[in-house]
Design a protein around this motif. Structure first.
Motif, mmCIF file in Angstrom:
data_model
loop_
_atom_site.group_PDB
_atom_site.id
_atom_site.type_symbol
_atom_site.label_atom_id
_atom_site.label_comp_id
_atom_site.label_asym_id
_atom_site.label_seq_id
_atom_site.Cartn_x
_atom_site.Cartn_y
_atom_site.Cartn_z
ATOM 1 N N LYS A 152 -30.130 -7.507 -16.531
ATOM 2 C CA LYS A 152 -29.513 -8.121 -15.358
ATOM 3 C C LYS A 152 -28.234 -8.763 -15.514
ATOM 4 O O LYS A 152 -27.174 -8.647 -14.927
ATOM 5 C CB LYS A 152 -30.537 -9.194 -14.870
ATOM 6 N N GLU A 153 -28.058 -9.091 -16.770
ATOM 7 C CA GLU A 153 -26.684 -9.599 -17.504
ATOM 8 C C GLU A 153 -25.760 -8.480 -17.647
ATOM 9 O O GLU A 153 -24.614 -8.619 -17.239
ATOM 10 C CB GLU A 153 -26.925 -10.301 -18.789
ATOM 11 N N ILE A 154 -26.032 -7.475 -18.056
ATOM 12 C CA ILE A 154 -25.401 -6.266 -18.253
ATOM 13 C C ILE A 154 -24.837 -5.695 -16.982
ATOM 14 O O ILE A 154 -23.625 -5.572 -16.747
ATOM 15 C CB ILE A 154 -25.876 -5.190 -19.105
ATOM 16 N N ASN A 155 -25.646 -5.758 -16.154
ATOM 17 C CA ASN A 155 -25.360 -5.042 -14.654
ATOM 18 C C ASN A 155 -24.217 -6.221 -14.031
ATOM 19 O O ASN A 155 -23.252 -5.551 -13.404
ATOM 20 C CB ASN A 155 -26.541 -5.082 -13.820
ATOM 21 N N ALA A 156 -24.490 -7.515 -14.304
ATOM 22 C CA ALA A 156 -23.817 -8.527 -13.643
ATOM 23 C C ALA A 156 -22.260 -8.276 -14.303
ATOM 24 O O ALA A 156 -21.261 -8.559 -13.489
ATOM 25 C CB ALA A 156 -24.082 -9.857 -13.935
ATOM 26 N N LYS A 157 -22.253 -8.086 -15.698
ATOM 27 C CA LYS A 157 -20.811 -7.929 -16.160
ATOM 28 C C LYS A 157 -20.269 -6.691 -15.819
ATOM 29 O O LYS A 157 -18.953 -6.593 -15.570
ATOM 30 C CB LYS A 157 -20.994 -7.873 -17.811
ATOM 31 N N PHE A 158 -20.894 -5.664 -15.474
ATOM 32 C CA PHE A 158 -20.205 -4.300 -15.359
ATOM 33 C C PHE A 158 -19.949 -4.008 -13.975
ATOM 34 O O PHE A 158 -18.934 -3.553 -13.474
ATOM 35 C CB PHE A 158 -20.919 -2.924 -15.646
ATOM 36 N N THR A 159 -20.760 -4.901 -12.723
ATOM 37 C CA THR A 159 -20.473 -4.658 -11.548
ATOM 38 C C THR A 159 -18.885 -4.906 -11.097
ATOM 39 O O THR A 159 -18.408 -4.126 -10.191
ATOM 40 C CB THR A 159 -21.531 -5.435 -10.730
ATOM 41 N N PRO A 160 -18.235 -5.968 -11.452
ATOM 42 C CA PRO A 160 -16.817 -6.138 -11.119
ATOM 43 C C PRO A 160 -15.770 -5.266 -11.687
ATOM 44 O O PRO A 160 -14.794 -5.272 -11.272
ATOM 45 C CB PRO A 160 -16.755 -7.593 -11.222
ATOM 46 N N GLN A 161 -16.158 -4.665 -12.594
ATOM 47 C CA GLN A 161 -15.553 -3.529 -13.369
ATOM 48 C C GLN A 161 -15.502 -2.238 -12.822
ATOM 49 O O GLN A 161 -14.804 -1.528 -13.124
ATOM 50 C CB GLN A 161 -15.721 -3.890 -14.997
ATOM 51 N N ARG A 162 -16.774 -1.900 -12.131
ATOM 52 C CA ARG A 162 -16.981 -0.451 -11.419
ATOM 53 C C ARG A 162 -15.691 0.105 -10.915
ATOM 54 O O ARG A 162 -15.497 1.234 -11.308
ATOM 55 C CB ARG A 162 -18.133 -0.544 -10.962
ATOM 56 N N LYS A 163 -15.122 -0.660 -10.204
ATOM 57 C CA LYS A 163 -13.933 -0.196 -9.380
ATOM 58 C C LYS A 163 -13.017 0.554 -10.299
ATOM 59 O O LYS A 163 -12.132 1.261 -9.839
ATOM 60 C CB LYS A 163 -13.468 -1.197 -8.489
ATOM 61 N N HIS A 164 -12.955 0.191 -11.718
ATOM 62 C CA HIS A 164 -11.658 0.723 -12.536
ATOM 63 C C HIS A 164 -12.251 1.986 -13.061
ATOM 64 O O HIS A 164 -11.302 2.809 -13.545
ATOM 65 C CB HIS A 164 -11.622 -0.083 -13.814
ATOM 66 N N TYR A 165 -13.315 2.782 -12.588
ATOM 67 C CA TYR A 165 -13.872 3.934 -13.117
ATOM 68 C C TYR A 165 -14.176 4.996 -11.852
ATOM 69 O O TYR A 165 -14.550 6.086 -12.368
ATOM 70 C CB TYR A 165 -15.179 3.628 -13.975
ATOM 71 N N LEU A 166 -13.649 4.425 -10.864
ATOM 72 C CA LEU A 166 -13.953 5.353 -9.688
ATOM 73 C C LEU A 166 -12.721 6.454 -9.403
ATOM 74 O O LEU A 166 -11.929 6.421 -8.536
ATOM 75 C CB LEU A 166 -14.117 4.514 -8.347
ATOM 76 N N HIS A 167 -12.582 7.305 -10.615
ATOM 77 C CA HIS A 167 -11.446 8.195 -10.296
ATOM 78 C C HIS A 167 -11.932 9.487 -11.254
ATOM 79 O O HIS A 167 -12.914 9.532 -11.724
ATOM 80 C CB HIS A 167 -9.967 7.665 -10.890
ATOM 81 N N GLN A 168 -10.734 10.162 -11.571
ATOM 82 C CA GLN A 168 -11.164 11.557 -12.384
ATOM 83 C C GLN A 168 -10.846 11.575 -13.731
ATOM 84 O O GLN A 168 -11.112 12.419 -14.472
ATOM 85 C CB GLN A 168 -10.017 12.610 -11.594
ATOM 86 N N LEU A 169 -10.204 10.419 -14.391
ATOM 87 C CA LEU A 169 -10.375 10.452 -15.786
ATOM 88 C C LEU A 169 -11.739 10.202 -16.147
ATOM 89 O O LEU A 169 -12.418 9.547 -15.591
ATOM 90 C CB LEU A 169 -9.504 9.014 -16.254
ATOM 91 N N SER A 170 -12.052 10.505 -17.452
ATOM 92 C CA SER A 170 -13.323 10.371 -17.891
ATOM 93 C C SER A 170 -13.715 9.081 -18.445
ATOM 94 O O SER A 170 -12.815 8.203 -18.229
ATOM 95 C CB SER A 170 -13.679 11.155 -19.262
ATOM 96 N N MET A 171 -14.858 8.590 -18.439
ATOM 97 C CA MET A 171 -15.358 7.353 -18.935
ATOM 98 C C MET A 171 -14.589 6.809 -20.383
ATOM 99 O O MET A 171 -14.000 5.702 -20.330
ATOM 100 C CB MET A 171 -16.833 7.139 -19.028
ATOM 101 N N VAL A 172 -14.388 7.829 -21.239
ATOM 102 C CA VAL A 172 -13.675 7.292 -22.568
ATOM 103 C C VAL A 172 -12.236 7.155 -22.193
ATOM 104 O O VAL A 172 -11.711 6.187 -22.692
ATOM 105 C CB VAL A 172 -14.063 8.438 -23.607
ATOM 106 N N GLU A 173 -11.787 7.902 -21.541
ATOM 107 C CA GLU A 173 -10.294 7.794 -21.203
ATOM 108 C C GLU A 173 -9.982 6.517 -20.406
ATOM 109 O O GLU A 173 -8.959 5.856 -20.609
ATOM 110 C CB GLU A 173 -9.596 8.948 -20.529
ATOM 111 N N THR A 174 -10.989 6.286 -19.585
ATOM 112 C CA THR A 174 -10.673 5.013 -18.481
ATOM 113 C C THR A 174 -10.693 3.764 -19.575
ATOM 114 O O THR A 174 -9.972 2.568 -19.503
ATOM 115 C CB THR A 174 -11.544 5.032 -17.553
#
Length: 265
Positions: A152-174
């Protein structure tokens, strides 16, 4: 010259459900003046935090060096970082007016001590190191009885950051790009998704959970590995799988948006 005091710590209080039967080996280095009451409180906090971390990640094959500095702040630990040049060190900058329970409830010590479970991997791979420590801080706190649900804590931390990862760069690059821009929360919690997925894949394949794989890693490989590729190979070996190498390839190559969709993150 900084004042040095080596101590054998015994916790005089308790928190959560952690067993304090054996205090992990570490030395305290007092870099600023602290009163006797402050020293006792900080000793108890670090005894608890160290034991909680090693209960989850396994005994480390080295003695930790923990340094303490005074710093004004609105939270118990305004700043902390690890150093690896000559020994395995964590430097804590603390505001000692907070209570022992407030220190124990703070995530910082679990995060920083978790870093030492892996070798220093260089700035290029900060996404991996910070993702690991960020993921593990809540696993440690859950096992110690300090929080109800790490997931629950990990999901709560990532949820507001998810928007930064919605593109064509890889997870590592982002994640690396975000860290270079000093957008630390976004970079850390994006990197943590590697370990979220690794945990899921381990359990799906009937393997031991991630923290037990890290315990095995401490015994076989922690002192010999010096780079990310070696760590990944060692984790594949201890888990008798290809989970970590295949996941790293996806983290490096798939567009981040596709990776998140693939694993429904």
């Amino acid at each position: 010259m900084p004042k040095f005091i080596a101590v054998v710590l015994v916790l005089l209080g308790s928190a959560g459900n952690i067993s304090m039967a054996a205090t992990p080996p570490h030395q305290l280095h007092w870099q600023h003046e602290f009163s006797a009451a402050e020293q006792l409180k900080l000793e108890q906090w670090l005894a608890f935090s160290s034991q909680a971390t090693l209960n989850t990640l396994g005994p480390y094959p080295f003695e930790m060096q923990l340094y303490l500095y005074r710093r004004a702040g609105k939270e118990p630990v305004p700043w902390a970082n690890t150093w690896r040049e000559h020994s395995q060190q964590v430097h804590f900058y603390v505001a000692p007016q907070f209570s022992k329970q407030q220190f124990i409830a703070d995530w910082t010590a679990y995060h920083e001590i978790a870093h030492l479970a892996l070798p220093y991997l260089g700035r290029k791979n900060a996404w991996f190191a910070e993702g690991f420590a960020s993921y593990m801080q809540y696993r440690i706190m859950q096992q110690a009885g300090l929080i109800d649900s790490a997931t629950k804590e990990i999901n709560a931390k990532f949820t507001p950051q998810r928007k930064h990862y919605l593109h064509q760069l890889s997870m590592v690059e982002t994640a690396a790009q975000l860290l270079s821009q000093r957008r630390f929360a976004a970079g850390y919690w994006g990197g943590a998704q590697f370990f979220v997925v690794a945990e899921r894949l381990l359990l799906q394949q009937g393997k031991a959970p991630l923290n037990l794989q890290i315990q095995r890693y401490q015994q076989c490989c922690r002192l010999q590995d010096t780079n990310l590729q070696q760590v990944i190979q060692s984790l594949d070996s201890v888990s008798d799988s290809k989970i970590f190498s295949q996941l790293l390839q996806q983290f490096n190559q798939l567009p981040a948006a596709q990776f998140l969709q693939l694993y429904q993150l």
